[in-house]
Design a protein around this motif. Sequence first.
Motif, mmCIF file in Angstrom:
data_model
loop_
_atom_site.group_PDB
_atom_site.id
_atom_site.type_symbol
_atom_site.label_atom_id
_atom_site.label_comp_id
_atom_site.label_asym_id
_atom_site.label_seq_id
_atom_site.Cartn_x
_atom_site.Cartn_y
_atom_site.Cartn_z
ATOM 1 N N UNK A 1 -60.282 -7.093 43.314
ATOM 2 C CA UNK A 1 -59.699 -6.131 42.374
ATOM 3 C C UNK A 1 -58.354 -5.624 42.906
ATOM 4 N N UNK A 2 -58.299 -5.281 44.192
ATOM 5 C CA UNK A 2 -57.052 -4.784 44.778
ATOM 6 C C UNK A 2 -55.962 -5.846 44.741
ATOM 7 N N UNK A 3 -56.329 -7.103 44.992
ATOM 8 C CA UNK A 3 -55.346 -8.193 44.952
ATOM 9 C C UNK A 3 -54.803 -8.363 43.541
ATOM 10 N N UNK A 4 -55.688 -8.292 42.552
ATOM 11 C CA UNK A 4 -55.255 -8.453 41.162
ATOM 12 C C UNK A 4 -54.308 -7.332 40.756
ATOM 13 N N UNK A 5 -54.686 -6.087 41.029
ATOM 14 C CA UNK A 5 -53.844 -4.949 40.631
ATOM 15 C C UNK A 5 -52.494 -4.997 41.344
ATOM 16 N N UNK A 6 -52.505 -5.313 42.635
ATOM 17 C CA UNK A 6 -51.242 -5.427 43.359
ATOM 18 C C UNK A 6 -50.361 -6.541 42.823
ATOM 19 N N UNK A 7 -50.965 -7.673 42.488
ATOM 20 C CA UNK A 7 -50.198 -8.804 41.967
ATOM 21 C C UNK A 7 -49.604 -8.489 40.600
ATOM 22 N N UNK A 8 -50.390 -7.865 39.717
ATOM 23 C CA UNK A 8 -49.879 -7.540 38.389
ATOM 24 C C UNK A 8 -48.746 -6.518 38.474
ATOM 25 N N UNK A 9 -48.868 -5.556 39.386
ATOM 26 C CA UNK A 9 -47.805 -4.582 39.580
ATOM 27 C C UNK A 9 -46.521 -5.266 40.034
ATOM 28 N N UNK A 10 -46.661 -6.198 40.964
ATOM 29 C CA UNK A 10 -45.494 -6.951 41.425
ATOM 30 C C UNK A 10 -44.862 -7.778 40.320
ATOM 31 N N UNK A 11 -45.694 -8.370 39.458
ATOM 32 C CA UNK A 11 -45.173 -9.167 38.349
ATOM 33 C C UNK A 11 -44.362 -8.311 37.377
ATOM 34 N N UNK A 12 -44.884 -7.143 37.038
ATOM 35 C CA UNK A 12 -44.170 -6.256 36.117
ATOM 36 C C UNK A 12 -42.827 -5.837 36.720
ATOM 37 N N UNK A 13 -42.826 -5.450 37.992
ATOM 38 C CA UNK A 13 -41.589 -5.003 38.639
ATOM 39 C C UNK A 13 -40.553 -6.124 38.679
ATOM 40 N N UNK A 14 -40.975 -7.320 39.069
ATOM 41 C CA UNK A 14 -40.032 -8.449 39.157
ATOM 42 C C UNK A 14 -39.511 -8.848 37.784
ATOM 43 N N UNK A 15 -40.383 -8.819 36.767
ATOM 44 C CA UNK A 15 -39.954 -9.155 35.421
ATOM 45 C C UNK A 15 -38.889 -8.193 34.905
ATOM 46 N N UNK A 16 -39.069 -6.909 35.162
ATOM 47 C CA UNK A 16 -38.073 -5.924 34.748
ATOM 48 C C UNK A 16 -36.753 -6.124 35.488
ATOM 49 N N UNK A 17 -36.829 -6.495 36.767
ATOM 50 C CA UNK A 17 -35.604 -6.753 37.524
ATOM 51 C C UNK A 17 -34.850 -7.957 36.965
ATOM 52 N N UNK A 18 -35.577 -8.998 36.553
ATOM 53 C CA UNK A 18 -34.930 -10.179 35.973
ATOM 54 C C UNK A 18 -34.098 -9.794 34.757
ATOM 55 N N UNK A 19 -34.637 -8.924 33.901
ATOM 56 C CA UNK A 19 -33.919 -8.514 32.700
ATOM 57 C C UNK A 19 -32.790 -7.540 33.039
ATOM 58 N N UNK A 20 -33.086 -6.538 33.859
ATOM 59 C CA UNK A 20 -32.098 -5.493 34.144
ATOM 60 C C UNK A 20 -30.881 -6.031 34.894
ATOM 61 N N UNK A 21 -31.104 -7.001 35.788
ATOM 62 C CA UNK A 21 -30.007 -7.521 36.609
ATOM 63 C C UNK A 21 -29.442 -8.835 36.084
ATOM 64 N N UNK A 22 -29.840 -9.223 34.877
ATOM 65 C CA UNK A 22 -29.388 -10.483 34.300
ATOM 66 C C UNK A 22 -27.873 -10.651 34.309
ATOM 67 N N UNK A 23 -27.085 -9.612 34.038
ATOM 68 C CA UNK A 23 -25.623 -9.802 34.038
ATOM 69 C C UNK A 23 -25.038 -10.240 35.377
ATOM 70 N N UNK A 24 -25.765 -10.085 36.463
ATOM 71 C CA UNK A 24 -25.238 -10.451 37.783
ATOM 72 C C UNK A 24 -25.369 -11.937 38.081
ATOM 73 N N UNK A 25 -25.966 -12.706 37.183
ATOM 74 C CA UNK A 25 -25.935 -14.148 37.319
ATOM 75 C C UNK A 25 -27.159 -14.788 37.946
ATOM 76 N N UNK A 26 -27.004 -16.070 38.309
ATOM 77 C CA UNK A 26 -28.126 -16.916 38.711
ATOM 78 C C UNK A 26 -28.838 -16.424 39.957
ATOM 79 N N UNK A 27 -28.107 -15.777 40.885
ATOM 80 C CA UNK A 27 -28.739 -15.313 42.118
ATOM 81 C C UNK A 27 -29.905 -14.372 41.819
ATOM 82 N N UNK A 28 -29.808 -13.614 40.744
ATOM 83 C CA UNK A 28 -30.881 -12.694 40.369
ATOM 84 C C UNK A 28 -32.177 -13.455 40.134
ATOM 85 N N UNK A 29 -32.081 -14.564 39.407
ATOM 86 C CA UNK A 29 -33.300 -15.310 39.098
ATOM 87 C C UNK A 29 -33.816 -16.063 40.322
ATOM 88 N N UNK A 30 -32.919 -16.500 41.170
ATOM 89 C CA UNK A 30 -33.379 -17.148 42.402
ATOM 90 C C UNK A 30 -34.208 -16.186 43.247
#
Length: 489
Positions: free
Chosen positions: A360-389
């Motif tokens: 349960x702890x692994x699942x909750x931690x992983x989902x939290x990380x996924x949400x945070x990274x997904x938001x960063x991909x969108x928010x930092x999109x103007x900075x280019x390909x390095x963001x997605x890497x």
Amino acid sequence: MSARPAVPDPTAPDGTTAAPPGGTRPPHGPQHDAATGRGHADAPVPRRQVVSWALWDWATQPFNTVIVTFVFTALYLTSDAFLAPEVAALPADDPVHERALAGLTSGLGLWITIGGLLVALLAPVLGRRADVEGRRKAWVGGATAVMVLAMAALFAVRADPAWFVLGAALVSLGSVASEIAGVNYNAMLVQVSTRATVGRVSGLGWGLGYLGGIVALVLVVVAQTFDWWGMPTGDGLAYRVIAVGCALWAVAFAWPLFRWVPEAPPAEDRPRVGFFKGYVVLVRDVVALYRHERPTFWFLLASAVYRDGLSAVFTFGAVIAAVSFRFSPDAVIAFGIAANLLAGLSTIAAGRLDDRFGPRAVIIGSLTGLVACGLLVVALHPFGALVFWVAGLALTCFVGPAQAASRSLLARVAPAGRESEVFGLYATTGRAVSFLAPSMWTLVIALTGATIWGTLGIVAVILVGLVLMLKVTVGRPEPAEPGAVAPRP
């Protein structure tokens, strides 16, 4: 789940999986017999059966990795090859060109959504029928054959807008077949493991799947490096040949499961019902689970939602890289190799966290990380390909642990003697909402006109699954009993 790959213990006699030191295995549902699929709690499972079962993941992963995610759809089906010539000739940042590419990605999402709805309609009845009739392996074989034929038929998809619908429909059909096969393949887990080894055996399947995806992508890179050894590549021929190669790969490596893993016996205590009656029985099963196994019910509901989001991460991740961050074909494939490698390594590493803190702890931690990274991909999109890497690869590190810990959690809480039923509901509920992420992806892109915003649709589905998962109380680490011997790390 053990952090080590799920290989049989080399110290066990006859190459079989061994019980934990200092004690016998707890019962593991329909207990095993090498010939019939059931037997005794302490009976080891032959190495050949374990590896043969896990090889199916290796055999079919190129469909997900090469066809659905990183190569065929991302670099070919949603590329300029399927735009009108006058639109394809426009600059990449031209609004008309961007909207046209968004139309392709949205169209692909629509077809995948249709496939998800078909799975939701078919999986419950077909999964129950396979259990009752003792024909899990037969259904895996039939659905795998359909997936192979769909991949082979992609050879007909020429680089012309007129062929886009056929290509998207074949990808959708292959996805439906893959999911139907996966329903019964996952149910077979209890036939090739015991409660003491289910985590390692499950991990072996996930691990071989990631490795199979890496090897397939490397072969694509090698072919490109050598310019396809002089083969003409116009009219999308290189991508069409890749699809045929994935079909041959599946045939070459999937057959051991059908040769060496025994078929499950029929469930003699469960009535055989017709196709439509099967839905009535399914509803009764879910109601009974809600009344008597409430925490497990909540887990099935939460996992159904977030697993659809996890699937969408790999389904649309390469499309985001190619369309939104303008990765070159070589960069997309390199990203795919890195993503699969990191997903595999993080899944193995998370196994120790699973054992220590509970799935349960692994699942909750992983989902939290996924949400945070997904938001960063969108928010930092103007900075280019390095963001997605950076953020995109970080995002993939959380997918495997969430998937593996989910299967580990269910194996731990499934009532003795009902594992196949509960695993069937796990697969069924997951597929029943398999339209959520693709439809959110399609809707958000349609509303915004840009592919990058589709990421928020996927993040929203994962976030809802995370909120539901917080209601789940099962899957916490259990206190050790006095005098008990700790399981092997």
